[in-house]
Design a protein around this motif. Structure first.
Motif, short mmCIF file in Angstrom:
data_model
loop_
_atom_site.label_atom_id
_atom_site.label_comp_id
_atom_site.label_asym_id
_atom_site.label_seq_id
_atom_site.Cartn_x
_atom_site.Cartn_y
_atom_site.Cartn_z
N ASN A 95 46.02 55.34 -8.32
CA ASN A 95 47.27 55.30 -9.08
C ASN A 95 47.78 53.90 -9.36
N TYR B 209 54.31 55.10 -10.02
CA TYR B 209 53.80 55.46 -8.69
C TYR B 209 54.21 54.39 -7.69
N ARG C 140 42.10 58.03 2.95
CA ARG C 140 42.57 58.92 1.87
C ARG C 140 43.83 58.37 1.21
N GLU D 265 44.21 57.09 -2.68
CA GLU D 265 45.27 57.56 -3.58
C GLU D 265 45.99 56.38 -4.22
#
Length: 135
Positions: free
Chosen positions: A30, A43, A22, A26
């Motif tokens: 990004n 980010y 996960r 992410e």
């Protein structure tokens, strides 16, 4: 090691690799995200870290999340003077996410997840064989 302990170890590994995937997803989502304000930071890559943990009930060693840290490596500067996120010199900071590194980490996490699933399946199969022998 008994069945309960081996299943607990594999289950903790499944949870750890699922969380790791996960976090990697992410990062990948990004990898092109820039700051919303001129000269702001984009980010920043995140990395999950784990440590061994002993289950007091079974005595087996599993995996425990210790935290999700941000990668402190430098951002990439790209000259784009017309970009809304450009600083006074016309440079835009890009995230410190490398798609190739993330893809390799994802593959590693998937393989570890599959290995834990296989261990659970093997334990289940051995249990079923034992029950069949006892009949």
């Amino acid at each position: 090691m008994d069945l309960k302990a081996s299943l607990g170890v594999s289950a903790s590994g499944l949870r750890a690799q699922s969380l790791r995937m996960r976090v990697i997803a992410e990062n990948l989502a990004n990898q092109d995200s820039v700051a919303t304000t001129p000269g702001g930071d984009p980010y920043r890559r995140r990395v999950a870290s784990f440590q061994a943990e002993v289950d007091r009930n079974t005595g087996a060693t599993g995996v425990k999340l210790t935290g999700i840290q941000t990668d402190k490596s430098n951002f990439t500067r790209v000259y784009q003077p017309g970009h809304p996120a450009a600083d006074g010199e016309g440079y835009v900071l890009k995230p410190n996410v490398n798609g190739l590194v993330e893809a390799a980490d994802m593959k590693s996490a998937q393989r570890s997840y599959e290995a834990n699933l296989n261990a659970i399946e093997a334990a289940k199969s051995l249990t079923m064989r034992t029950i069949d022998l006892l009949k």
